[in-house]
Design a protein around this motif. Structure first.
Motif, mmCIF file in Angstrom:
data_model
loop_
_atom_site.group_PDB
_atom_site.id
_atom_site.type_symbol
_atom_site.label_atom_id
_atom_site.label_comp_id
_atom_site.label_asym_id
_atom_site.label_seq_id
_atom_site.Cartn_x
_atom_site.Cartn_y
_atom_site.Cartn_z
ATOM 1 N N LEU A 61 0.809 -1.221 0.000
ATOM 2 C CA LEU A 61 0.000 0.000 0.000
ATOM 3 C C LEU A 61 0.842 1.270 0.000
ATOM 4 O O LEU A 61 0.343 2.335 -0.361
ATOM 5 N N ALA A 109 1.826 2.494 5.203
ATOM 6 C CA ALA A 109 1.040 1.306 5.553
ATOM 7 C C ALA A 109 1.619 0.623 6.775
ATOM 8 O O ALA A 109 2.836 0.533 6.932
ATOM 9 N N ALA A 115 -3.501 1.746 6.582
ATOM 10 C CA ALA A 115 -2.479 2.731 6.254
ATOM 11 C C ALA A 115 -2.948 4.110 6.694
ATOM 12 O O ALA A 115 -4.126 4.320 7.007
#
Length: 190
Positions: A61, A109, A115
């Motif tokens: 992420l 994240a 995140a």
């Protein structure tokens, strides 16, 4: 030296194989909900016209990017007179400021589903950096043959930070803190 070259080569090959997916925000299944103090209670509403693009690698992420826009005229509190009042010059001033824009600048994240998204939030002609804790709700097939991803985020902003003048003093009928919940569904681009 050969080991270093081999290691660098493997790292570059791994990065080249990273899959970045693009999701277009589905405006019919995405919402920006808000609540704000009104006199001694709270009132709430929804902006139900959200659009934008999310790019991400589901396994990392940290590489994600988000660009989203909210049509300010789509405010809906469930009461037409209040909606018109909120759209007026004293509050949202939809004649002058038609959109709320968000553009991510950094994603941090903690795992593959959570995140903190930092970015520029522009509203009422003012741009501020905000942090939005986000959660990936899931990925999966939809009934129409596409792939979807779901996200949820929460933040609180101060109306006064964005130039709204109503929130002055303890006796103001409308509060300064605006609590926002983002519910976003994206459709994977083909």
């Amino acid at each position: 030296m050969k080991k270093l070259i081999l290691t660098l080569g493997l790292m570059m090959a791994t990065q080249a194989w990273a899959v970045t997916d693009t999701y277009n925000i589905d405006g019919t299944h995405s919402f920006a909900n808000f609540s704000i103090r009104h006199v001694v209670s709270k009132t709430s509403g929804t902006f139900n016209d959200v659009s934008g693009v999310i790019t991400l690698d589901p396994t990392n992420l940290n590489t994600a990017t988000v660009r989203a826009a909210i049509n300010v005229s789509s405010v809906n509190t469930g009461f037409g007179k209040r909606d018109e009042h909120i759209k007026a010059d004293k509050y949202l001033d939809v004649g002058k400021y038609t959109q709320i824009l968000f553009e991510s600048t950094k994603i941090t994240a903690s795992n593959q589903t959570q995140a903190v998204m930092q970015g520029k939030l522009t509203m009422h002609g003012v741009t501020k950096l905000v942090d939005i804790p986000v959660k990936v709700l899931g990925y999966g097939a939809d009934p129409w043959g596409g792939q979807r991803a779901g996200f949820e985020g929460h933040l609180t902003i101060k109306a006064s930070d964005y130039g709204f003048g109503w929130a002055t003093g303890a006796n103001a009928p409308v509060g300064d803190d605006i609590e926002i919940t983002l519910l976003v569904e994206g459709v994977k681009a083909k």
